[in-house]
Write an enzyme that holds these catalytic residues in place. Structure first.
Site, PDB file in Angstrom:
ATOM      1  N   GLY A  89      -2.760  -2.889  -8.561  1.00 15.72           N
ATOM      2  CA  GLY A  89      -1.885  -4.010  -8.246  1.00 15.72           C
ATOM      3  C   GLY A  89      -1.642  -4.899  -9.450  1.00 15.72           C
ATOM      4  O   GLY A  89      -0.552  -5.469  -9.608  1.00 15.72           O
ATOM      5  N   ASP A  90      -2.628  -5.013 -10.308  1.00 13.49           N
ATOM      6  CA  ASP A  90      -2.489  -5.815 -11.531  1.00 13.49           C
ATOM      7  C   ASP A  90      -1.540  -5.129 -12.517  1.00 13.49           C
ATOM      8  O   ASP A  90      -0.726  -5.781 -13.169  1.00 13.49           O
ATOM      9  CB  ASP A  90      -3.853  -6.033 -12.171  1.00 13.49           C
ATOM     10  CG  ASP A  90      -4.873  -6.546 -11.172  1.00 13.49           C
ATOM     11  OD1 ASP A  90      -4.498  -7.360 -10.313  1.00 13.49           O
ATOM     12  OD2 ASP A  90      -6.041  -6.093 -11.229  1.00 13.49           O
ATOM     13  N   GLY A 116       0.812  -1.206   0.000  1.00 19.16           N
ATOM     14  CA  GLY A 116       0.000   0.000   0.000  1.00 19.16           C
ATOM     15  C   GLY A 116       0.843   1.252   0.000  1.00 19.16           C
ATOM     16  O   GLY A 116       1.750   1.422  -0.821  1.00 19.16           O
ATOM     17  N   ALA A 117       0.580   2.147   0.959  1.00 23.41           N
ATOM     18  CA  ALA A 117       1.301   3.410   1.032  1.00 23.41           C
ATOM     19  C   ALA A 117       2.780   3.220   1.335  1.00 23.41           C
ATOM     20  O   ALA A 117       3.580   4.147   1.175  1.00 23.41           O
ATOM     21  CB  ALA A 117       0.664   4.302   2.090  1.00 23.41           C
TER      22      ALA A 117
END
Length: 316
Positions: free
Chosen positions: A251-252, A222-223
């Site tokens: 994410g892909d 994530g961050a």
């Protein structure tokens, strides 16, 4: 060439709204329709980069036909496994600060015959890909072992196999020894059965997945960027994001960038970060083109500080 397999694809409708008010009539400021599913998005990102890709998809009904049409227009070669059920439609609602609310349908159940045909099609349609990316949730009717069977068959083609799924399907597939697994922070924590609060804990969790059969682990934090744990070493990277517009498919896109850059080492991690950072700044599940990437802004560290705390804010 990168071949993708998505056992539970979707037609994704994204609406951008000024605010999400429960019980109110909401008027969207923007909307779009995209072919969806994790493997589908990987193929879309590969095609957006100008590289060849084939998406193997079980499709049914009018949503399935529209998915094939939309993918063809984006330069993705589609190999369809026809199923009796109607392909699902998902809804995403995005607020101005990037907060995403998703409603994912379960998808049609696959019969034993449809499941077997999908597995066989991966082998016969693969040609000579550098990677086979098997991605997403399993639809009703498929056992947790299904991805393990797919990894075993995919490896017979000589291609390297990347797996992006979660829960029991992920843990069951590790014994089949996929070359790469790509969990996010929550999925990584679930796979090892404990919370992850520091970068060092995430590294140890990734090493545990490697001990269970994964060749390498590419974890989205994530961050806090992304983590790569492999035979080449342990690498952590970050990429600046000016404003999050939508993290659907980011994410892909990141996985596609990693595979396009060779699928190993810090250079591939840098490409993954550049693709993911670009994707979250685009609407809906739009995939970045080379013009959207900022590779010079990516920062990579080998053997990162283990006591670095992990944020609870997820981007992708």
């Amino acid at each position: 060439m990168i071949l993708t397999v998505t056992p539970n694809p979707s037609l994704d409708r994204t609406y951008e709204v000024p605010s999400l008010d429960r019980g109110a009539v909401l008027r969207a400021t923007h909307d779009r329709v995209d072919p969806g599913g994790k493997g589908v998005n990987v193929s879309r990102a590969v095609a957006a980069a100008g590289a060849p890709t084939t998406a193997v998809l079980p499709l049914g009904g009018s949503p399935g036909a529209l998915i094939a049409e939309l993918l063809g227009a984006q330069g993705v070669d589609v190999t369809v496994v026809k199923v009796a059920g109607q392909t699902r439609s998902n809804i995403s609602v995005v607020e101005p600060d990037g907060t995403l609310t998703k409603i994912n349908a379960p998808g049609p159940g696959l019969t034993e015959e449809e499941s077997a045909l999908l597995l066989e099609t991966v082998r016969t349609a693969s040609g000579d890909p550098a990677w086979i990316a098997a991605c997403g949730s399993l639809p009703p009717g498929l056992p947790d072992q299904w991805y393990a069977d797919l990894v075993a068959r995919a490896r017979e083609t000589g291609a390297r196999v990347a797996l992006d799924t979660s829960g029991p399907a992920l843990t069951a597939a590790l014994a089949a020894r996929p070359d790469l697994v790509k969990p996010n922070a929550l999925e990584l924590a679930q796979a090892v059965g404990r919370p992850l609060t520091t970068l060092g804990e995430a590294v140890r969790a990734a090493q545990e997945l490697r001990s269970l059969g994964a060749g390498a682990v590419l974890a989205s934090l994530g961050a806090d960027g992304q983590l790569l744990v492999s035979a080449e070493g342990t690498f952590h990277g970050t990429a600046p994001v000016t404003a999050v517009r939508s993290d659907v498919g980011a994410g892909d896109a990141s996985l596609a960038g990693f595979l396009l850059a060779g699928g190993a080492g810090p250079e591939a991690l840098a490409a993954a970060l550049a693709h993911g950072a670009a994707a979250v700044q685009l609407p809906g599940s739009a995939m970045p083109t080379p013009a959207d990437l900022r590779p010079g802004a990516v920062h990579i560290t080998e053997n990162p500080p283990p006591d670095h705390p992990l944020s609870t804010r997820a981007l992708y």
